[in-house]
Structures are given as C-alpha cells and as structure tokens.
Motif scaffolding. Structure first.
Motif, PDB file in Angstrom:
ATOM      1  N   PRO A  53     -15.025 -43.986 -40.807  1.00  0.00           N
ATOM      2  CA  PRO A  53     -14.724 -44.639 -39.522  1.00  0.00           C
ATOM      3  C   PRO A  53     -15.806 -45.620 -39.071  1.00  0.00           C
ATOM      4  CG  PRO A  53     -14.372 -42.258 -39.389  1.00  0.00           C
ATOM      5  CD  PRO A  53     -15.035 -42.522 -40.706  1.00  0.00           C
ATOM      6  N   SER A  54     -17.012 -45.500 -39.637  1.00  0.00           N
ATOM      7  CA  SER A  54     -18.103 -46.404 -39.268  1.00  0.00           C
ATOM      8  C   SER A  54     -18.299 -47.528 -40.281  1.00  0.00           C
ATOM      9  CB  SER A  54     -19.417 -45.623 -39.160  1.00  0.00           C
ATOM     10  OG  SER A  54     -19.278 -44.587 -38.242  1.00  0.00           O
ATOM     11  N   GLU A  55     -17.415 -47.616 -41.255  1.00  0.00           N
ATOM     12  CA  GLU A  55     -17.583 -48.608 -42.318  1.00  0.00           C
ATOM     13  C   GLU A  55     -17.209 -49.986 -41.789  1.00  0.00           C
ATOM     14  OE1 GLU A  55     -17.324 -51.177 -45.269  1.00  0.00           O
ATOM     15  OE2 GLU A  55     -15.368 -50.499 -44.551  1.00  0.00           O
ATOM     16  N   ASP A  56     -17.994 -50.993 -42.149  1.00  0.00           N
ATOM     17  CA  ASP A  56     -17.852 -52.312 -41.520  1.00  0.00           C
ATOM     18  C   ASP A  56     -16.650 -53.120 -42.005  1.00  0.00           C
ATOM     19  OD1 ASP A  56     -20.328 -52.514 -39.791  1.00  0.00           O
ATOM     20  OD2 ASP A  56     -21.225 -51.949 -41.699  1.00  0.00           O
ATOM     21  N   LEU A  57     -16.368 -53.103 -43.296  1.00  0.00           N
ATOM     22  CA  LEU A  57     -15.312 -53.990 -43.804  1.00  0.00           C
ATOM     23  C   LEU A  57     -13.918 -53.536 -43.375  1.00  0.00           C
ATOM     24  CD1 LEU A  57     -16.585 -54.800 -47.397  1.00  0.00           C
ATOM     25  CD2 LEU A  57     -16.686 -56.237 -45.357  1.00  0.00           C
ATOM     26  N   SER A  58     -13.752 -52.250 -43.052  1.00  0.00           N
ATOM     27  CA  SER A  58     -12.431 -51.774 -42.629  1.00  0.00           C
ATOM     28  C   SER A  58     -11.978 -52.521 -41.375  1.00  0.00           C
ATOM     29  CB  SER A  58     -12.480 -50.269 -42.368  1.00  0.00           C
ATOM     30  OG  SER A  58     -12.960 -49.590 -43.502  1.00  0.00           O
ATOM     31  N   GLY A  59     -12.881 -52.647 -40.416  1.00  0.00           N
ATOM     32  CA  GLY A  59     -12.562 -53.395 -39.194  1.00  0.00           C
ATOM     33  C   GLY A  59     -12.370 -54.875 -39.486  1.00  0.00           C
ATOM     34  N   ALA A  60     -13.205 -55.415 -40.365  1.00  0.00           N
ATOM     35  CA  ALA A  60     -13.114 -56.841 -40.690  1.00  0.00           C
ATOM     36  C   ALA A  60     -11.772 -57.164 -41.356  1.00  0.00           C
ATOM     37  CB  ALA A  60     -14.282 -57.239 -41.604  1.00  0.00           C
ATOM     38  N   PHE A  61     -11.412 -56.384 -42.368  1.00  0.00           N
ATOM     39  CA  PHE A  61     -10.146 -56.658 -43.065  1.00  0.00           C
ATOM     40  C   PHE A  61      -8.937 -56.396 -42.163  1.00  0.00           C
ATOM     41  CE2 PHE A  61     -12.592 -55.852 -47.178  1.00  0.00           C
ATOM     42  CZ  PHE A  61     -12.632 -57.200 -47.504  1.00  0.00           C
ATOM     43  N   GLN A  73      -9.265 -41.214 -45.127  1.00  0.00           N
ATOM     44  CA  GLN A  73      -7.956 -41.114 -45.785  1.00  0.00           C
ATOM     45  C   GLN A  73      -7.254 -42.461 -45.795  1.00  0.00           C
ATOM     46  OE1 GLN A  73      -6.137 -38.008 -43.437  1.00  0.00           O
ATOM     47  NE2 GLN A  73      -6.608 -36.469 -44.979  1.00  0.00           N
ATOM     48  N   THR A  74      -6.652 -42.763 -46.954  1.00  0.00           N
ATOM     49  CA  THR A  74      -5.893 -44.004 -47.086  1.00  0.00           C
ATOM     50  C   THR A  74      -4.569 -43.710 -47.777  1.00  0.00           C
ATOM     51  OG1 THR A  74      -6.615 -44.629 -49.303  1.00  0.00           O
ATOM     52  CG2 THR A  74      -8.103 -45.193 -47.494  1.00  0.00           C
ATOM     53  N   VAL A  75      -3.735 -44.754 -47.893  1.00  0.00           N
ATOM     54  CA  VAL A  75      -2.440 -44.591 -48.565  1.00  0.00           C
ATOM     55  C   VAL A  75      -2.564 -44.597 -50.086  1.00  0.00           C
ATOM     56  CG1 VAL A  75      -1.131 -45.606 -46.664  1.00  0.00           C
ATOM     57  CG2 VAL A  75      -1.991 -47.086 -48.507  1.00  0.00           C
ATOM     58  N   VAL A  76      -3.781 -44.888 -50.607  1.00  0.00           N
ATOM     59  CA  VAL A  76      -3.949 -44.922 -52.067  1.00  0.00           C
ATOM     60  C   VAL A  76      -3.737 -43.503 -52.611  1.00  0.00           C
ATOM     61  CG1 VAL A  76      -5.504 -45.471 -53.974  1.00  0.00           C
ATOM     62  CG2 VAL A  76      -5.584 -46.833 -51.878  1.00  0.00           C
ATOM     63  N   GLY A  77      -2.758 -43.366 -53.506  1.00  0.00           N
ATOM     64  CA  GLY A  77      -2.394 -42.048 -54.024  1.00  0.00           C
ATOM     65  C   GLY A  77      -3.397 -41.539 -55.046  1.00  0.00           C
ATOM     66  N   PRO A  78      -3.294 -40.244 -55.405  1.00  0.00           N
ATOM     67  CA  PRO A  78      -4.261 -39.648 -56.333  1.00  0.00           C
ATOM     68  C   PRO A  78      -4.260 -40.300 -57.719  1.00  0.00           C
ATOM     69  CG  PRO A  78      -2.543 -38.061 -55.716  1.00  0.00           C
ATOM     70  CD  PRO A  78      -2.354 -39.256 -54.857  1.00  0.00           C
ATOM     71  N   GLY A 113     -14.532 -49.748 -53.039  1.00  0.00           N
ATOM     72  CA  GLY A 113     -15.077 -48.416 -52.761  1.00  0.00           C
ATOM     73  C   GLY A 113     -15.300 -48.198 -51.282  1.00  0.00           C
ATOM     74  N   SER A 114     -15.825 -49.207 -50.605  1.00  0.00           N
ATOM     75  CA  SER A 114     -16.076 -49.082 -49.164  1.00  0.00           C
ATOM     76  C   SER A 114     -14.786 -48.866 -48.408  1.00  0.00           C
ATOM     77  CB  SER A 114     -16.750 -50.354 -48.634  1.00  0.00           C
ATOM     78  OG  SER A 114     -18.074 -50.411 -49.069  1.00  0.00           O
ATOM     79  N   VAL A 115     -13.764 -49.655 -48.762  1.00  0.00           N
ATOM     80  CA  VAL A 115     -12.504 -49.583 -48.030  1.00  0.00           C
ATOM     81  C   VAL A 115     -11.802 -48.242 -48.315  1.00  0.00           C
ATOM     82  CG1 VAL A 115     -10.247 -50.660 -47.793  1.00  0.00           C
ATOM     83  CG2 VAL A 115     -12.280 -52.073 -47.904  1.00  0.00           C
ATOM     84  N   CYS A 116     -11.851 -47.816 -49.579  1.00  0.00           N
ATOM     85  CA  CYS A 116     -11.178 -46.556 -49.938  1.00  0.00           C
ATOM     86  C   CYS A 116     -11.915 -45.340 -49.377  1.00  0.00           C
ATOM     87  CB  CYS A 116     -11.045 -46.428 -51.452  1.00  0.00           C
ATOM     88  SG  CYS A 116      -9.808 -47.552 -52.113  1.00  0.00           S
ATOM     89  N   GLN A 117     -13.217 -45.454 -49.166  1.00  0.00           N
ATOM     90  CA  GLN A 117     -13.957 -44.355 -48.553  1.00  0.00           C
ATOM     91  C   GLN A 117     -13.449 -44.117 -47.134  1.00  0.00           C
ATOM     92  OE1 GLN A 117     -15.984 -42.256 -49.790  1.00  0.00           O
ATOM     93  NE2 GLN A 117     -17.074 -41.370 -48.063  1.00  0.00           N
ATOM     94  N   ALA A 118     -13.033 -45.228 -46.468  1.00  0.00           N
ATOM     95  CA  ALA A 118     -12.410 -45.147 -45.140  1.00  0.00           C
ATOM     96  C   ALA A 118     -13.262 -44.388 -44.124  1.00  0.00           C
ATOM     97  CB  ALA A 118     -11.013 -44.534 -45.237  1.00  0.00           C
ATOM     98  N   MET A 134      -3.200 -54.040 -44.386  1.00  0.00           N
ATOM     99  CA  MET A 134      -4.393 -53.277 -43.999  1.00  0.00           C
ATOM    100  C   MET A 134      -4.095 -52.368 -42.809  1.00  0.00           C
ATOM    101  SD  MET A 134      -6.889 -53.491 -45.807  1.00  0.00           S
ATOM    102  CE  MET A 134      -8.213 -52.347 -45.877  1.00  0.00           C
ATOM    103  N   ARG A 135      -3.227 -52.832 -41.928  1.00  0.00           N
ATOM    104  CA  ARG A 135      -2.941 -52.053 -40.716  1.00  0.00           C
ATOM    105  C   ARG A 135      -2.104 -50.810 -40.990  1.00  0.00           C
ATOM    106  NH1 ARG A 135      -3.536 -55.855 -35.615  1.00  0.00           N
ATOM    107  NH2 ARG A 135      -5.265 -57.078 -36.441  1.00  0.00           N
ATOM    108  N   ALA A 136      -1.636 -50.676 -42.252  1.00  0.00           N
ATOM    109  CA  ALA A 136      -0.937 -49.436 -42.629  1.00  0.00           C
ATOM    110  C   ALA A 136      -1.707 -48.713 -43.733  1.00  0.00           C
ATOM    111  CB  ALA A 136       0.474 -49.769 -43.102  1.00  0.00           C
ATOM    112  N   PHE A 137      -2.923 -49.185 -44.032  1.00  0.00           N
ATOM    113  CA  PHE A 137      -3.692 -48.677 -45.173  1.00  0.00           C
ATOM    114  C   PHE A 137      -4.408 -47.369 -44.852  1.00  0.00           C
ATOM    115  CE2 PHE A 137      -7.580 -48.588 -47.798  1.00  0.00           C
ATOM    116  CZ  PHE A 137      -7.051 -48.767 -49.063  1.00  0.00           C
ATOM    117  N   PHE A 138      -4.973 -47.302 -43.646  1.00  0.00           N
ATOM    118  CA  PHE A 138      -5.764 -46.117 -43.272  1.00  0.00           C
ATOM    119  C   PHE A 138      -4.857 -45.082 -42.618  1.00  0.00           C
ATOM    120  CE2 PHE A 138      -8.629 -49.789 -43.083  1.00  0.00           C
ATOM    121  CZ  PHE A 138      -9.561 -49.402 -44.030  1.00  0.00           C
ATOM    122  N   THR A 139      -4.916 -43.854 -43.109  1.00  0.00           N
ATOM    123  CA  THR A 139      -4.062 -42.809 -42.545  1.00  0.00           C
ATOM    124  C   THR A 139      -4.878 -41.802 -41.740  1.00  0.00           C
ATOM    125  OG1 THR A 139      -4.242 -41.650 -44.658  1.00  0.00           O
ATOM    126  CG2 THR A 139      -2.300 -43.011 -44.338  1.00  0.00           C
TER     127      THR A 139
END
Lengths: 159, 297
Positions: free
Chosen positions: B122-130, B159-164, B115-120, B150-155
C-alpha cells in the motif's frame, strides 16, 4: 545445486544451497571478506558489489542468481598499477573511520566515476544515498570521491 | 543472520517456461525478479516458497519504448532504467518524480517495475502513479494474454489479479498530448516508504486564463485510498478551471475519501492532511508542466 560465478576475473564452481546469499558465498565460500555483511536488509550498502557491471546489494541477491555472471568485489579494485584511485583518495582524504562501510562506498564510487567522471557534490551524495556510514563521516567520503574525480581528470589530461 | 528457509531454484529460459513451471508447482512456487521485496520476506518467513523461479534472463520482459501510441514498460525493466528513460520522462515526468524517491540508486539497479507493482504494498510509489496514468497491465498465462486496467489490478493490500500461474509482462500507458503530470511524496528520510504521496496527470484545454481541465487522473499512496485513487476528486476536477481554488477543493475531497491508518510513519490525521495537501501540490505541478508543454508546442 552447482553454480559457476566469475569473481574478479576468476571462475569459481561451487556446490551451494539455493538459499545461500551472494554476500555469504563471497565471504564464507570464497574467502573474500572485503565485502562486508551489514544490515541484511538492503539498507546499509556495506555489501555492495558489482554484478555484470552494476552495483547491487549482495545481501539481497542469491548466489544462485549470480551463476553465469561476473561479480566484482573490493578485492578486484586494485590493478597492476596498485590501488585504484578511489582507494588512494579515500586514504588521502581520510574517507574512512571504522572502515565498515568502506568496501561498499568504494564500489559505488568507482561505478559513479566510470559513468560520470566529474560528479557534483549533490550527485555524489545521491549516488551513495543507499549506503550508511555509522561514523557519519560523509563529509570526508564525499571529499574523497571528489578528490578521485579530480585526480583522474588531471591524469587523463596529462596523458 | 537472516537466511531464507530451504527452497528449490530454477531459472526460467522463456516466459512460457516460467508459466509452465508455475503451473507445475502451483501455489508453492514464486517468481523472483529483482528480489528486493521477496528475498527480505523470505528471510523473515513472511514468504516461504518451495520453488523459486528466477526470471532475470527473460529479456522479452524488458525494455521501455513507445509503440502503438502507448508507453510500454516491460515488467523486468529495473527502476534505474525507468529513471534513466528519456522517453518515459518526456511523456510522463511523474514517473521520474516517483523513481527519484524510490529506495536508493543501488536498490533501483536491481528492483523491477513489475515486481514493485505485483508486490502491491500500500505504500509502494508506482502503484499510485500507474493508477493516476490509467495504465493497463498485460498479463500472460497458460491460456494466453489478458489486459487489465490498473484500476482493476489491485484486489487488496499485497494482492493483485495476477493468478498463481500468471506473470505480469508489461505496463502500457496511452500517450496523449496536452498533458502534464507529477508525483509528490513525503517520507521520513531519503529513500524510505511514503508517509503519504500523491500523483496527478492532467490535460488542459488552453484558455486566456489558467486553462480548463479536460481530463485528470489522481493517485494516492499509503493513505488507504480505494484503488490507490480519488474518483470523487477526479470527477470534481473535470471541466473546471485549473486554479488554486479548484485544486484546494479537490484536495479537500481527496482527503475526505481516504482512510489512513496510524502506524510508525505517522498518525491518521497527519496522513489525511498530507493526502489533501499533496493532492494540491501535485495538481499544481502537473498543471504548470502542462502549460509549459503547451507553450513549447
């Protein structure tokens, strides 16, 4: 929608809107007003209850998400032998002033002592880091939890 | 009183069931796991799904383990599970550094890694860690399973590449010996979102001196860094001695490449300063951990 939630050992079946929050189910539908409704933003921790044995902020859990699960509120702390030790220690050490944060503090304190019977002051402060006492009475809250730990240790030792 | 707008609720009984529901309800459906980002957004009408699909029963998305030479973190793993995971802390102490400063223990009991990663945020901690750890996101959809670095995950922000009609299932991080990692964050008060934070994973070739950096991954949180990282600083570090001078220059490069925005957490100059300084501190700590592990071995 129909939900079935077990609260403090009693099963409740209710027809609710999916958007009903667990804190409002407890307070408004079940009349368990011991759980307090505070900031509504999962910051203050006044609404902490246990769900399937884990403390959660009930303002950020849907009642629907609690269906089929076991909830324990501050009303469920008291046992056959009377008040829980954390409740007795909060009274003894003046761990509350206005009392608004107390139900959440008690639920977190009980969980902490169940998992770490002899917590340091730092561990206690970390455990209640998500709970705000607007009277800023943290010293006595920490003291109360330490007191409860000691009391349970000496009682277990004596048993 | 903050209450979400009306919606319908269904509990998914399997990942395939959740994907079928997402496919049927389309853009009006949202998945809810811990709910600690989505429910507050629904209260504020920033999100207004018509169908909420609860995936809390999907134990197939849970668990943290090492398998196939990778640390595998299920998307439904709670923050408290990652913080309590000995195997995660052993291989990547950065993850424990980050978890210790995410929200508070009760929120961590509920919020999930996926959930944290998909929320994306910009201040979320695990996005930078992963991102620093070069994790891979395993995404499931009606068509099957796909893996995205991960380096192509955040758009973009939120927003992420995870589709609807897709669900993030797992994060995988290759387990490699000889490394150290760390995460350092500055926040205004305990449990708050980062003013800025930095992550570093670093592998050293032991030498008579401080050792040579054979590989490195950097992550930057809340400072407008492209893809949550600092590629130019990573390139600079590779092959250089793990000294204070090297780290200082890497920090300077990282600060130069970020684009922080002034907000209630601080002015842009301060955040840029933090991006550089925290890059130095996290590299220093990661290198110390890499050396300590080298001595154990």
């Amino acid at each position: 929608m129909q939900i079935t939630v077990t609260v403090n050992g009693t099963e409740h079946v209710r027809e609710v809107e999916p958007r009903l929050l667990l804190v409002h189910l407890l307070r408004d539908e079940l009349g368990l007003t011991g759980t307090h409704w505070g900031c509504d933003t999962s910051n203050c921790g006044a609404c902490v209850v246990w769900m399937d044995g884990t403390p959660v902020k009930s303002c950020t859990v849907l009642a629907a998400m609690a269906s089929g699960r076991h909830v324990r509120t501050v009303e469920g702390l008291e046992g056959h032998a009377g008040l829980d030790q954390v409740q007795r220690s909060f009274i003894r050490c003046h761990g509350l002033q206005c009392g608004f944060c107390t139900p959440g503090m008690l639920m977190t304190a009980r969980w902490l002592l169940d998992h770490n019977p002899d917590p340091s002051e730092t561990e206690i402060r970390e455990a209640i880091a998500g709970q705000t006492c607007r009277c800023t009475g943290y010293e006595n809250i920490v003291r109360s939890i330490r007191h409860a730990a000691r009391a349970e240790k000496s009682r277990d030792g004596a048993a | 009183m903050q209450v979400p707008a009306h919606f319908e609720y269904q509990r998914a009984t399997s990942v395939d069931h959740a994907i079928a529901l997402l496919t049927r309800y389309g853009a009006e459906a949202r998945v809810v796991a811990g709910g600690h980002s989505l429910i507050p957004m629904m209260k504020l009408r920033l999100a207004q799904p018509e169908m909420l699909i609860d995936i809390n029963d999907l134990h197939e998305l849970g668990g943290i383990r090492v398998e196939g030479g990778e640390l595998r973190i299920g998307a439904m793993a709670r923050h408290s599970e990652l913080l309590g995971s000995a195997v995660a802390g052993e291989h990547y102490p950065m993850l424990h550094d980050a978890e210790r400063v995410i929200a508070d223990p009760v929120v961590r009991n509920r919020g999930t890694i996926g959930g944290s990663v998909c929320q994306a945020d910009p201040s979320e901690d695990l996005s930078g860690a992963f991102t620093a750890l070069r994790a891979t996101a395993v995404i499931r959809g009606a068509e099957g399973v796909r893996s995205v670095p991960m380096r192509a995950f955040f758009t973009g922000p939120y927003q992420t590449v995870v589709g609807p009609a897709e669900i993030l299932a797992e994060l995988r991080i290759p387990v490699r010996p000889g490394g150290g990692s760390a995460y350092v964050k500055v926040d205004r008060r305990a449990g708050d979102w980062a003013v800025a934070a930095a992550a570093a994973a670093l592998w050293l070739e032991p030498g008579p001196g401080p050792g040579t950096i054979t590989d490195v991954g950097l992550g930057l949180t809340a400072v407008g860094a492209a893809g949550f990282t600092a590629v130019a600083a990573e390139e600079f570090l590779r092959g250089r001695p793990a000294t204070e001078e090297t780290f200082a220059e890497a920090g300077r490069i990282a600060a130069e490449h970020c684009r922080p925005v002034a907000d209630q957490r601080g002015p842009a100059d301060y955040k840029r300063h933090l991006a550089g300084e925290l890059t130095v501190r996290t590299l220093r700590r990661a290198a110390a951990r890499a050396r300590a592990r080298g001595q154990e071995a």
